[in-house]
Design a protein around this motif. Structure first.
Motif, PDB file in Angstrom:
ATOM      1  N   ARG A  26      27.322  55.387  33.518  1.00 38.34           N
ATOM      2  CA  ARG A  26      28.316  56.316  32.980  1.00 38.34           C
ATOM      3  C   ARG A  26      28.637  55.916  31.547  1.00 38.34           C
ATOM      4  N   VAL A  27      28.626  56.893  30.659  1.00 38.53           N
ATOM      5  CA  VAL A  27      28.915  56.641  29.244  1.00 38.53           C
ATOM      6  C   VAL A  27      30.003  57.599  28.790  1.00 38.53           C
ATOM      7  N   MET A  28      30.978  57.091  28.096  1.00 35.28           N
ATOM      8  CA  MET A  28      32.023  57.944  27.525  1.00 35.28           C
ATOM      9  C   MET A  28      32.347  57.470  26.110  1.00 35.28           C
ATOM     10  N   VAL A  29      32.641  58.434  25.245  1.00 38.50           N
ATOM     11  CA  VAL A  29      33.070  58.139  23.875  1.00 38.50           C
ATOM     12  C   VAL A  29      34.475  58.704  23.740  1.00 38.50           C
ATOM     13  N   VAL A  30      35.463  57.848  23.555  1.00 36.48           N
ATOM     14  CA  VAL A  30      36.861  58.277  23.557  1.00 36.48           C
ATOM     15  C   VAL A  30      37.544  57.895  22.250  1.00 36.48           C
ATOM     16  N   LYS A  31      38.539  58.680  21.892  1.00 34.59           N
ATOM     17  CA  LYS A  31      39.351  58.362  20.727  1.00 34.59           C
ATOM     18  C   LYS A  31      40.270  57.181  21.030  1.00 34.59           C
ATOM     19  N   LYS A  32      40.626  56.466  19.977  1.00 36.30           N
ATOM     20  CA  LYS A  32      41.683  55.469  20.122  1.00 36.30           C
ATOM     21  C   LYS A  32      43.016  56.203  19.979  1.00 36.30           C
ATOM     22  N   ASN A  33      43.362  56.857  21.075  1.00 36.35           N
ATOM     23  CA  ASN A  33      44.532  57.723  21.131  1.00 36.35           C
ATOM     24  C   ASN A  33      45.316  57.373  22.388  1.00 36.35           C
TER      25      ASN A  33
ATOM     26  N   THR B  96      24.287  51.404  19.091  1.00 37.70           N
ATOM     27  CA  THR B  96      23.439  52.251  19.932  1.00 37.70           C
ATOM     28  C   THR B  96      22.325  51.414  20.549  1.00 37.70           C
ATOM     29  N   GLY B  97      21.733  50.524  19.755  1.00 37.45           N
ATOM     30  CA  GLY B  97      20.717  49.617  20.282  1.00 37.45           C
ATOM     31  C   GLY B  97      21.279  48.680  21.326  1.00 37.45           C
ATOM     32  N   VAL B  98      22.496  48.191  21.104  1.00 40.58           N
ATOM     33  CA  VAL B  98      23.142  47.307  22.080  1.00 40.58           C
ATOM     34  C   VAL B  98      23.371  48.047  23.389  1.00 40.58           C
ATOM     35  N   ILE B  99      23.864  49.283  23.309  1.00 34.86           N
ATOM     36  CA  ILE B  99      24.097  50.067  24.529  1.00 34.86           C
ATOM     37  C   ILE B  99      22.788  50.291  25.275  1.00 34.86           C
ATOM     38  N   ALA B 100      21.729  50.650  24.537  1.00 35.56           N
ATOM     39  CA  ALA B 100      20.424  50.883  25.174  1.00 35.56           C
ATOM     40  C   ALA B 100      19.971  49.652  25.945  1.00 35.56           C
ATOM     41  N   LYS B 101      20.029  48.494  25.311  1.00 40.44           N
ATOM     42  CA  LYS B 101      19.567  47.278  25.974  1.00 40.44           C
ATOM     43  C   LYS B 101      20.502  46.855  27.098  1.00 40.44           C
ATOM     44  N   ALA B 102      21.804  47.078  26.897  1.00 40.72           N
ATOM     45  CA  ALA B 102      22.774  46.664  27.909  1.00 40.72           C
ATOM     46  C   ALA B 102      22.622  47.486  29.186  1.00 40.72           C
ATOM     47  N   ILE B 103      22.453  48.808  29.064  1.00 41.99           N
ATOM     48  CA  ILE B 103      22.301  49.609  30.289  1.00 41.99           C
ATOM     49  C   ILE B 103      20.939  49.366  30.928  1.00 41.99           C
ATOM     50  N   ASP B 104      19.916  49.113  30.120  1.00 43.15           N
ATOM     51  CA  ASP B 104      18.633  48.719  30.710  1.00 43.15           C
ATOM     52  C   ASP B 104      18.790  47.446  31.531  1.00 43.15           C
ATOM     53  N   ALA B 105      19.615  46.526  31.031  1.00 45.60           N
ATOM     54  CA  ALA B 105      19.789  45.236  31.710  1.00 45.60           C
ATOM     55  C   ALA B 105      20.660  45.349  32.951  1.00 45.60           C
ATOM     56  N   GLY B 106      21.493  46.412  33.044  1.00 46.08           N
ATOM     57  CA  GLY B 106      22.299  46.578  34.242  1.00 46.08           C
ATOM     58  C   GLY B 106      23.744  46.961  34.036  1.00 46.08           C
ATOM     59  N   TYR B 107      24.213  47.100  32.815  1.00 51.86           N
ATOM     60  CA  TYR B 107      25.593  47.551  32.604  1.00 51.86           C
ATOM     61  C   TYR B 107      25.686  49.025  32.973  1.00 51.86           C
ATOM     62  N   ARG B 108      26.693  49.367  33.789  1.00 51.46           N
ATOM     63  CA  ARG B 108      26.730  50.705  34.360  1.00 51.46           C
ATOM     64  C   ARG B 108      27.946  51.531  33.952  1.00 51.46           C
ATOM     65  N   LEU B 109      28.832  50.983  33.174  1.00 51.25           N
ATOM     66  CA  LEU B 109      29.920  51.772  32.576  1.00 51.25           C
ATOM     67  C   LEU B 109      30.035  51.348  31.120  1.00 51.25           C
ATOM     68  N   VAL B 110      29.879  52.304  30.212  1.00 51.41           N
ATOM     69  CA  VAL B 110      29.990  52.032  28.787  1.00 51.41           C
ATOM     70  C   VAL B 110      31.110  52.896  28.221  1.00 51.41           C
ATOM     71  N   ILE B 111      32.093  52.254  27.613  1.00 53.37           N
ATOM     72  CA  ILE B 111      33.215  52.952  26.978  1.00 53.37           C
ATOM     73  C   ILE B 111      33.136  52.664  25.483  1.00 53.37           C
ATOM     74  N   VAL B 112      32.933  53.711  24.700  1.00 51.01           N
ATOM     75  CA  VAL B 112      32.880  53.565  23.251  1.00 51.01           C
ATOM     76  C   VAL B 112      34.190  54.092  22.682  1.00 51.01           C
ATOM     77  N   LEU B 113      34.938  53.227  22.013  1.00 51.37           N
ATOM     78  CA  LEU B 113      36.163  53.643  21.328  1.00 51.37           C
ATOM     79  C   LEU B 113      35.758  54.098  19.939  1.00 51.37           C
ATOM     80  N   GLY B 114      35.728  55.421  19.745  1.00 52.94           N
ATOM     81  CA  GLY B 114      35.068  55.991  18.566  1.00 52.94           C
ATOM     82  C   GLY B 114      35.993  56.597  17.550  1.00 52.94           C
ATOM     83  N   GLY B 115      36.907  55.832  16.977  1.00 56.30           N
ATOM     84  CA  GLY B 115      37.745  56.338  15.900  1.00 56.30           C
ATOM     85  C   GLY B 115      39.039  56.946  16.396  1.00 56.30           C
ATOM     86  N   THR B 116      39.875  57.376  15.453  1.00 55.50           N
ATOM     87  CA  THR B 116      41.193  57.905  15.780  1.00 55.50           C
ATOM     88  C   THR B 116      41.272  59.421  15.645  1.00 55.50           C
ATOM     89  N   LEU B 117      40.181  60.060  15.231  1.00 58.52           N
ATOM     90  CA  LEU B 117      40.127  61.519  15.110  1.00 58.52           C
ATOM     91  C   LEU B 117      38.989  62.058  15.957  1.00 58.52           C
TER      92      LEU B 117
END
Length: 992
Positions: free
Chosen positions: A328-335, A201-222
């Motif tokens: 843009r931020v999304m949290v998706v299953k590894k599905n 979460t801290g990495v995402i905060a700093k990364a989008i502050d720095a300029g990353y504009r699409l964040v994809i979080v692969l958040g588990g299989t369920l």
């Protein structure tokens, strides 16, 4: 009333963010105009601190934050000679502030130095871009997250540690403003249930502050796990305004379809930004997934993924566009289905993807993400991938500015990925090991790794095992009733503490985990058994109370008194009786105390009502298998009953759900675990010892990462591509995912100045054992017959730490090396990297004059002594090889090894040491018999002589600390083909 002192100190410390300076002078300047009569004396300062210390006021918080920031500063210009988080650094701060002794003492008492390790980074060289100035200039979301953590009560040291660790990741990503294409891939290694989500979460905060504009979080299989991650990011980072997207909280109609509002009791605690970020000279975050909805094919077409440019003629990554565009931020299953939709949508985006700085965070990255397809079955010249690995690979192809960061507590599958595959997830750029966080209850809290307290002297006060571990033996009853009684009793204790003002209460969740089998049919049988026991336990009867009272007296009273004397504890069981009734009601609420957790589908988990975030109270006994082992955090876990045997080290480690944070009830945690249980007709298994062996290996891996992270002449000692051979060497319990995921880097030398060298994979062939013993013969015959009491020599005469008898002899370095050169091993080459190092201690690398050989004599009454090839009688030592492997789990005992290390340390600190000089090494020598009991040892002896074909001459070597050259390099690699020195494609030799 204006708090002049607080305002003055705040102004001064704000002006000192770069470095501490003469505080009194700065304070006088700050007070001169507005508060000329303010008392700025150190005595007033000290009294104010002392008065606020008990309740943690704003003044204490101000100084806690300032001192911690200076303590954690990396290579500050104002004190380059001091290391972070040390007393020397704090003293340097006080010196620059010009503080007197009394004030220093008061500050140290209230804001002690956090003596915690930093992150260990193994990385390729990178172009620095994430400077302190750049981070400070754009920190909107990081500041919001930082503020949220303080609201949650995180200590300053924990926030500073997270700040440092997340920065270490972000600075190794590619500059989002960079014009050229480059992808960085890394791996972050944490501990099981240790707060990895907080880090990313801290990495995402700093990364989008720095300029990353699409964040994809692969958040588990369920979806349950995905939704937990989504909610965490929404609550602590994205915030109310981004979730509402302009909706009015007072207008019910405008809130339709917006999650959390109205059905989440914690909604008021979600981060608030004080208005839409885009009107505060920052940028908004658009969520492409919600708490209840995973990624779906976009309803409004691909426009959702399009980015408007402020300056149409410039690329998106240009600062003129980048820092005004929404993220843009999304949290998706590894599905497979979900990721296929995402890949399909991205393929429809034209042009902009080549300009889009993107970040992929892969939680539990060793699960599903790694390609497990067998390369032997691939068509020639083609790489075949498993479904999820293939889709991640496609994402990386579609996002040429995409950065990949995996998170895991068990990294071995990831570091064995083929780095020659440019589209796979091998962490080619960095591997970061996170430090063990403060307050974390991990493996060290359940094992007595380095204890010198002898077995009979161990108590709940000085032994972790005595305090927290309860063995389940095959012939001693299953103790399941006792474990369930412990669960009820600890629930009552939590309720008691809540009523008596424990700082960490109230305790929202209280759980017990029971795991005996991976088979679902076994879970149903076990759940029925526990349910029957629950209804027959009679917790409101005289018998039930008597059983709990006895358990309180025999177990919990002593542990809580020794381990949690500062927390509310009852004087007797009578004070707990009423709380037992309440605990029983909470656990049995809904008519069932037991929940089976073994389903494969999201629908199954939705029916369980086990969402710890949204459910007010979960007080249940959970019975399950592998579904509890990945990402599923069992909140409030207090009692674990574990008997399942797992063959894979990473599987076993992931089942360690008893690791985690236990605020306010650490002393109540109990682990019931299998000890010496019959596995088959010919073998037994000790789960507790298996855990200990694996955890030792994992900790050693972390220690070595930290050791190799030190730069030499500004350059890394090793790169991530060179880590896997280290894993193969130091983790004999861990099976690589596949040998063809090893590398074309041959480990040719390991240097170990002042560190133990303890090979473990000795031959099993009787002939080889006989020949090895013969090679030791000249040295064995030189060992004198009389024993020496080494205690006084080790500890200066007080005899408090080590006390054992040993036979000792000094041998020249060339003499010992001649023996080592001739030894045979179970696998050719496994000792070669160490031997290469030892061979150079003849003056080429450094000079070792001699070795003190110590043959410890056992002290227990049934020890077996025997002559080995006409040597003086030596104590034979029993050790067991690992199941189906030639390696022993350990060779040296803890007290012997600590004694050897003490000698080496003493020689380095005091060269006049009488026993060991600065150019003397220490060798611990053990005649080992592989056996289950002492009868096996006696069987190896006839007429006082040991059979050389049944004895393993095992040893541990500790070279002097001076045995290193000026480069201080610790490892050396050699490519198998010098024409392709940077390639890494086939297996390296396995080493012990």
């Amino acid at each position: 009333m204006t708090d002049a002192i607080l305002l003055i100190h705040t102004e001064v410390l704000n002006g000192m963010s770069a470095s501490p300076r003469h505080f009194q002078k700065w304070a006088e300047v700050a007070a001169e105009e507005d508060f000329p009569d303010a008392d700025l004396s150190e005595e007033t300062f000290r009294v104010r601190l002392t008065e606020e210390a008990a309740h943690g006021g704003a003044f204490v918080a101000l100084w806690s934050r300032a001192l911690t920031a200076w303590d954690f500063a990396e290579d500050p210009r104002w004190s380059p000679e001091t290391a972070p988080r040390t007393d020397d650094r704090r003293n340097a701060v006080y010196h620059r502030l010009r503080f007197g002794a009394d004030l220093r003492k008061a500050l140290d008492a209230i804001v002690p130095v956090a003596h915690v390790p930093g992150v260990a980074v193994i990385a390729r060289e990178h172009i620095p871009w994430y400077t302190s100035e750049r981070a400070a200039a754009r920190s909107f979301y990081w500041q919001a997250y930082d503020h949220k953590l303080r609201e949650k009560g995180w200590p300053e040291a924990s926030i500073a540690s997270l700040d440092q660790a997340s920065r270490a990741v972000v600075e190794r990503l590619v500059d989002p403003e960079q014009s050229g294409f480059r992808q960085a891939k890394g791996l972050v290694v944490g501990y099981v249930q240790s707060g990895k989500t907080a880090n990313f979460t801290g990495v995402i905060a700093k990364a989008i502050d720095a300029g990353y504009r699409l964040v994809i979080v692969l958040g588990g299989t369920l979806n349950l796990l995905r939704a937990q991650t989504q909610r965490r990011l929404d609550m602590e980072l994205i915030g109310q305004e981004n979730i509402l997207r302009g909706a009015d909280l007072s207008d019910v109609d405008s809130l339709v379809g917006i999650d959390y509002v109205g059905d989440d009791a914690d909604w008021p605690q979600f981060v608030r930004h004080g208005g839409r970020p885009s009107v505060q000279r920052a940028f908004d975050i658009e969520r492409l997934t919600t708490r209840d909805k995973d990624y779906k094919s976009l309803d409004r077409g691909i426009r959702t993924l399009e980015f408007e440019k402020r300056e149409p003629t410039l690329p998106l990554y240009d600062p003129a566009n980048l820092h005004y565009a929404a993220a843009r931020v999304m949290v998706v299953k590894k599905n497979k289905s979900v990721l296929t939709k995402l890949v399909k949508d991205l393929k429809q985006v034209h042009g902009i993807l080549g300009e889009l700085p993107a970040l992929i965070i892969d939680d539990e990255s060793d699960q599903a993400s790694v390609n497990t397809s067998n390369p032997e079955k691939w068509q020639k010249g083609a790489t075949e991938r498993t479904a999820i690995n293939s889709l991640i690979s496609q994402l990386l192809r579609l996002l040429p500015r995409g950065q990949y960061v995996g998170y895991t507590a068990t990294p071995f599958a990831n570091v064995f990925v083929d780095p020659g595959d440019a589209h796979d997830i091998f962490p080619s750029d960095f591997l970061i090991s996170l430090p063990r966080p403060e307050g974390y209850m991990g493996v060290q809290d359940f094992h007595d790794f380095d204890s010198t307290v002898k077995g009979p002297e161990r108590t709940v006060a000085n032994s972790q095992e005595k305090a927290y571990v309860r063995g389940i033996c095959g012939d001693g009853g299953d103790r399941l009733q006792e474990a369930m009684d412990s669960f009820v009793l600890t629930g009552a204790l939590k309720l008691f503490r809540t009523d008596h003002g424990v700082p960490d209460g109230p305790f929202r969740h209280h759980t017990m985990l029971v795991h005996e089998s991976v088979r679902t049919r076994d879970h149903a049988v076990l759940a029925d058994q526990i349910n029957a026991m629950w209804h027959q336990a009679g917790y409101t009867s005289t018998e039930g109370h008597g059983r709990l009272a006895a358990l309180w007296e025999s177990d919990f009273a002593a542990v809580s008194s020794a381990r949690a004397a500062d927390l509310p504890n009852p004087a007797s069981y009578d004070e707990l009786r009423s709380y037992v009734s309440r605990a029983r009601q909470l656990i049995g609420a809904g008519g069932n105390a037991v929940v089976i957790v073994n389903g494969d589908s999201d629908r199954y988990f939705e029916q369980l009502d086990l969402d710890f975030d949204r459910t007010p109270h979960v007080w249940k006994i959970l019975v399950g298998g592998t579904k509890l082992s990945r990402g599923f955090t069992v909140e409030g876990l207090t009692v674990t009953y574990y008997r399942r045997t797992a063959r894979q080290a990473d599987t076993l480690m992931q089942m360690g759900r008893w690791f985690g944070f236990r605020p306010g009830y650490r002393d109540l945690v109990r682990l019931y675990i299998g000890r010496e249980e019959q596995l088959t007709k010919t073998s037994t298994v000790d789960l507790y010892e298996a855990f200990e062996a694996i955890c030792r290996d994992e900790e050693l891996f972390r220690q070595q990462l930290a050791q190799y992270a030190e730069l030499i002449d500004g350059k890394p000692q090793v790169t991530p591509a060179q880590v896997p051979p280290l894993v193969a060497q130091h983790l004999p319990w861990v099976k690589p995912s596949a040998r063809n995921k090893m590398f074309n880097a041959e480990l040719v030398e390991i240097r170990s100045p002042g560190k133990p060298i303890e090979p473990a994979a000795y031959p099993t062939d009787p002939g080889a054992l006989y020949r090895n013993t013969e090679r030791w013969s000249p040295l064995l015959q030189a060992i004198p017959a009389q024993s020496v009491d080494l205690t006084d020599r080790f500890v200066g005469g007080n005899g408090s730490d080590w006390s054992f008898q040993a036979r000792t002899v000094r041998v020249g370095h060339a003499e010992l090396l001649a023996v080592l050169n001739g030894l045979e091993w179970e696998r050719e080459g496994i000792f070669r990297p160490h031997l290469s190092y030892l061979a150079q201690l003849d003056g080429r690398l450094a000079t070792v004059d001699e070795w003190l050989v110590i043959a410890p004599q056992l002290t227990h009454d049934n020890r077996v002594e025997a002559s080995v090839l006409d040597s003086s009688p030596l104590s034979l030592v029993r050790r067991r090889r690992q199941d189906s492997k030639p390696s022993f789990s350990r060779i040296s005992s803890v007290e012997h090894l600590r004694a050897a290390l003490h000698l080496i340390e003493a020689a380095a600190d005091a060269p006049t040491n009488a026993l060991v000089g600065p150019r003397t090494g220490v060798a611990l020598l053990y005649p080992v018999v592989d056996g289950k009991n002492e009868a096996d040892v006696r069987a190896a002896v006839q007429l006082g002589k040991a059979d050389p074909s049944k004895v393993v001459m095992a040893f541990t070597l500790v070279p002097p600390k001076s045995a290193i050259d000026s480069t201080r390099r610790l490892v050396r690699f050699q490519a198998k083909d010098s024409r392709h020195a940077d390639d890494a494609i086939i297996s390296a030799p396995r080493v012990p």
